[in-house]
Design an enzyme around this catalytic site. Structure first.
Site, PDB file in Angstrom:
ATOM      1  N   CYS A  30      48.330  39.007  27.231  1.00 54.49           N
ATOM      2  CA  CYS A  30      47.919  38.750  28.616  1.00 54.49           C
ATOM      3  C   CYS A  30      46.416  38.449  28.695  1.00 54.49           C
ATOM      4  CB  CYS A  30      48.245  39.964  29.490  1.00 54.49           C
ATOM      5  SG  CYS A  30      47.508  39.853  31.135  1.00 54.49           S
ATOM      6  N   VAL A  70      49.694  44.044  34.477  1.00 54.89           N
ATOM      7  CA  VAL A  70      48.648  44.584  33.619  1.00 54.89           C
ATOM      8  C   VAL A  70      47.407  43.712  33.786  1.00 54.89           C
ATOM      9  CG1 VAL A  70      50.208  45.613  31.930  1.00 54.89           C
ATOM     10  CG2 VAL A  70      49.516  43.226  31.636  1.00 54.89           C
ATOM     11  N   GLU A  82      43.986  45.611  38.452  1.00 51.62           N
ATOM     12  CA  GLU A  82      43.299  44.320  38.649  1.00 51.62           C
ATOM     13  C   GLU A  82      42.134  44.209  37.649  1.00 51.62           C
ATOM     14  OE1 GLU A  82      45.434  41.994  40.930  1.00 51.62           O
ATOM     15  OE2 GLU A  82      43.380  41.373  40.532  1.00 51.62           O
ATOM     16  N   SER A  83      42.201  43.171  36.808  1.00 53.55           N
ATOM     17  CA  SER A  83      41.251  43.069  35.696  1.00 53.55           C
ATOM     18  C   SER A  83      39.775  43.177  36.109  1.00 53.55           C
ATOM     19  CB  SER A  83      41.476  41.753  34.942  1.00 53.55           C
ATOM     20  OG  SER A  83      41.419  40.643  35.815  1.00 53.55           O
TER      21      SER A  83
END
Ligand SMILES: N[C@@H](CCC(=O)N[C@@H](CS)C(=O)NCC(=O)O)C(=O)O
Length: 240
Positions: A30, A70, A82-83
């Site tokens: 991802c 993810v 949330e990245s």
């Protein structure tokens, strides 16, 4: 150490991380989770990783995050997802080697470049890889035009200045996967059209944190094929 294999529906929920310990819920391929893996590696933060099977998500994973995506961080019973939020949170709780710009104007500038990426490039990138074949020539033009904005925003040697920083790590995962564009859609990001970006990519590939988090173009291509077939192999390359 937990197995790297992706955990599925029906699996038992792993016990929570001990006090003060950090856990990342991820998926090995991802790009968003890679943003957070890059921050973790650059800051040298000890953590454990649990990989999630995104087509058959464990029930306990969906209880942790309503979004069901993810990356997710867990520490002392608290959940962050949330990245970009995860990355700022990491700088907040581990202030050593702070990566997020402290200067409000620089922080705004970096967020604006990410917004440009989202508005002018990301959608076309996805369409090139996943979209209809007959639309590809038109989309390829929009992608290349959009990427010019990112080339123009590159303040050499890195997007964040003299050293790689938040903007570099938050953009990098898509550039690492550019071989997929070439193979799926014949679109090449060449040095004569994008001299700054191609030189930046070379520099990024030399960083230890990038080496630690990246997969080779061959592995991305193999994973990409499984993704396009509708049966992503999240455990690609792991021992049976
Ligand atoms: N906006 C999110 C996007 C995260 C995302 O799209 N992750 C994908 C994997 S690359 C995911 O978890 N997909 C599962 C799903 O949407 O059900 C972020 O920045 O963290």
């Amino acid at each position: 150490m937990p197995s790297e294999k992706a955990m599925k529906t029906g699996s038992a929920c792993p016990p929570p991380p001990g006090p003060g310990k950090l856990r990342l819920y991820s998926m090995r391929f991802c790009p968003y989770a890679e943003r957070t893996r890059l921050f973790l590696a650059a800051k040298g933060i000890e953590h454990e990783t649990i990989n999630i099977h995104l087509r058959e998500k464990p029930e306990w994973f969906l209880e942790k995050t309503p979004v069901g995506q993810v990356p997710v961080l867990e520490k002392d019973g608290k959940i962050v997802y949330e990245s970009l939020v995860c990355n700022e949170y990491l700088d907040g709780i581990y202030p050593d080697k702070c990566i997020t710009p402290r200067d409000p104007l620089e922080k705004a500038r970096q967020s604006m470049v990410l917004a440009l990426w989202d508005a002018k490039v990301a959608g076309f990138y996805n369409k090139l890889v996943f979209g209809k074949e007959d639309e590809r020539p038109a989309v390829a033009k929009q992608f290349v035009d959009g990427l010019q904005y990112i080339e123009n925003a590159l303040t050499q040697p890195f997007f964040s200045g003299d050293k790689a920083g938040a903007l570099d790590y938050n953009l990098w995962p898509w550039f690492e996967r550019f071989s997929m564009l070439k193979n799926c859609a014949g679109v090449e990001v060449s040095a004569d059209k994008f001299p700054k970006l191609t030189a930046w990519m070379e520099r990024m590939l030399e960083l230890p944190e990038v080496k630690a988090c990246s997969f080779s173009p061959e592995v991305h291509d193999q994973y990409g094929k499984t993704l396009l077939s509708g049966k992503s192999d999240y455990d690609l390359g792991l021992e049976e």
